[in-house]
Design a protein around this motif. Structure first.
Motif, short mmCIF file in Angstrom:
data_model
loop_
_atom_site.label_atom_id
_atom_site.label_comp_id
_atom_site.label_asym_id
_atom_site.label_seq_id
_atom_site.Cartn_x
_atom_site.Cartn_y
_atom_site.Cartn_z
N ARG A 130 1.11 -1.39 -0.33
CA ARG A 130 0.11 -0.20 0.10
C ARG A 130 0.81 1.10 -0.01
N LEU A 135 -4.70 3.63 7.06
CA LEU A 135 -5.15 2.84 6.11
C LEU A 135 -7.28 3.01 7.35
N ASN A 207 9.46 -0.13 4.36
CA ASN A 207 8.16 -0.93 4.74
C ASN A 207 7.68 -0.69 5.93
N GLN A 235 4.41 3.93 3.55
CA GLN A 235 4.37 2.37 2.76
C GLN A 235 4.33 1.37 3.38
N ARG A 237 3.89 -3.47 3.79
CA ARG A 237 3.85 -4.20 2.87
C ARG A 237 2.67 -5.65 3.60
N LEU A 251 -8.12 -6.15 0.93
CA LEU A 251 -6.55 -5.64 0.56
C LEU A 251 -7.24 -4.35 -0.71
N GLU A 252 -7.34 -5.82 -1.38
CA GLU A 252 -7.91 -4.85 -3.00
C GLU A 252 -8.85 -3.70 -2.78
N ASN A 254 -8.81 -1.47 -0.88
CA ASN A 254 -8.13 -0.40 -0.27
C ASN A 254 -7.21 0.35 0.27
N GLY A 255 -6.48 -0.03 -1.63
CA GLY A 255 -5.30 0.88 -1.44
C GLY A 255 -4.15 -0.21 -1.96
N PHE A 256 -4.03 -1.57 -1.28
CA PHE A 256 -2.87 -2.01 -1.55
C PHE A 256 -2.53 -2.56 -3.63
N GLN A 257 -1.26 -2.77 -3.37
CA GLN A 257 -1.67 -3.01 -4.94
C GLN A 257 -0.70 -4.68 -4.80
#
Length: 288
Positions: A130, A135, A207, A235, A237, A251-252, A254-257
Motif C-alpha cells: 500500500r 488504512l 515498508n 508504505q 507491505r 486489501l484490493e 483498500n488501496g493495496f496493490q
C-alpha cells in the motif's frame, strides 16, 4: 572482483554491513535489525572474495517441530554462473536433520535451482504493498466478543500456541525475537482474557511490514491490520498465504496493490504441515 572461486563461510554479526550491501545490490531491503534477528535464530552462509567481502548469502531458520525455512538467497551479479547458489542451498539443507520439512518462497530466478534440489510448489503467497495513506478499518461490530489491545508478556504463551496452530509448527524463538524487533504487537482478547488472535508490525527501511497476523476469521484479521497500521502514513507491505479470499478482497478494495504472487516450495515433504486456516499474513518471506 577476481574470477576465482570464493570460499563458503558461516557468517556472523561482523558480516552485517556486507549483508546489507549485498541485499541492496539486488534491490532488497534487509536492514541491520532484520539481519540481527535472522542471525539470532538461524544460520547464515555466504561466499567471501579475496578482500573478505561477502558476495553471496543464504539463511536457514529451524523451527521447533521439524520445520525449517530458507531465505535471503542472494548471489552478487558479478559472481553468478559459478554454482554459488547451489553451494549455499546445499549448506542450508545440510544444517538441519534429514527429516525436516524445508520451505521457502521462491523468486523467479531461484525457482529452477530449487526444483533441481527437490523442492516442489505447494501454494503461493500474495505480496501486497500500500503506497501510503492511513488504512480505515471498519469499526469493531457491537456484537464482537473481543477487543484489540496491546500485547503483554503474560500473553506470550497464548500467542505462541495460536501461532503454532496457524503455521503447523512451534516457533517460540522466532516470536520472541520478532517481538523485540516489532514497532507494534497487538492481541485480540475476549472479556474473559482469552487470546484469540494476534498481529505484529515491523518498521523496515522502506515498508511497515504487517505480519504475522493470526485471527479466527477475516473480520478479525482486518481489525488487527487496521490497528497495526492506523498511525502509519507511509508504505505498508503485507504477504498473505493462499486460502484467505475475503481478506485478499479487503486489501484490493483498500488501496493495496499486488506486487507479486511467488510460489511456496517444500523439500523433504509433499505438503506443508497441517494448518488451522487462521494464518492471514506471514512475518516476512524468509520466515515462511
Amino acid at each position: 572482483m577476481k574470477s576465482t572461486t570464493h570460499r563458503l563461510h558461516s557468517l556472523s554479526v561482523a558480516d552485517i554491513p556486507d549483508l546489507m550491501a549485498l541485499s541492496d545490490s539486488v534491490g532488497w531491503d534487509y536492514d541491520e535489525a532484520e539481519i540481527r534477528t535472522i542471525l539470532s535464530i538461524g544460520k547464515v552462509f555466504g561466499h567471501k572474495d579475496d578482500g573478505d567481502r561477502v558476495v553471496s548469502s543464504a539463511a536457514i531458520i529451524a523451527y521447533e517441530d521439524r520445520l525449517a525455512t530458507v531465505g535471503m538467497v542472494i548471489v552478487h551479479e558479478s559472481c553468478r554462473g559459478r554454482g554459488y547458489g547451489r553451494d549455499l542451498m546445499q549448506a542450508c539443507l545440510a544444517a538441519v536433520p534429514g527429516d525436516t520439512t524445508i520451505m521457502l518462497i521462491a523468486t523467479a530466478d531461484g525457482e529452477p535451482l530449487y526444483k533441481s534440489l527437490g523442492f516442489a510448489t505447494v501454494e503461493r503467497i500474495h505480496k501486497f504493498v500500500r503506497p501510503g495513506g492511513k488504512l480505515a478499518a471498519p469499526p469493531l461490530p457491537p456484537t464482537a466478543t473481543y477487543q484489540i489491545v496491546p500485547m503483554s508478556e503474560a500473553d506470550f504463551a497464548s500467542v505462541a500456541l495460536l501461532d503454532q496452530q496457524a503455521l503447523g509448527s512451534r516457533r517460540e524463538h522466532f516470536l520472541q525475537a520478532r517481538m523485540r524487533q516489532a514497532a507494534t504487537c497487538l492481541v485480540a482478547k475476549t472479556e474473559s482474557g482469552t487470546i484469540v488472535g494476534y498481529g505484529f508490525a515491523i518498521q523496515g527501511p522502506v515498508n511497515l511490514i504487517a505480519g504475522p497476523i493470526v485471527a479466527l476469521d477475516a473480520d478479525m484479521a482486518i481489525q488487527l491490520l487496521g490497528k497495526l497500521t492506523e498511525n502509519h502514513p507511509g508504505q505498508v507491505r503485507i504477504d498473505v498465504p493462499d486460502g484467505q479470499p475475503a481478506f485478499l478482497a479487503f486489501l484490493e478494495q483498500n488501496g493495496f496493490q499486488k506486487a507479486s504472487h511467488p510460489p511456496v516450495m517444500v523439500a523433504n515433504a509433499d505438503r506443508l504441515p497441517p494448518r488451522a486456516g487462521t494464518y492471514f499474513a506471514i512475518g516476512a518471506q524468509i520466515y515462511g
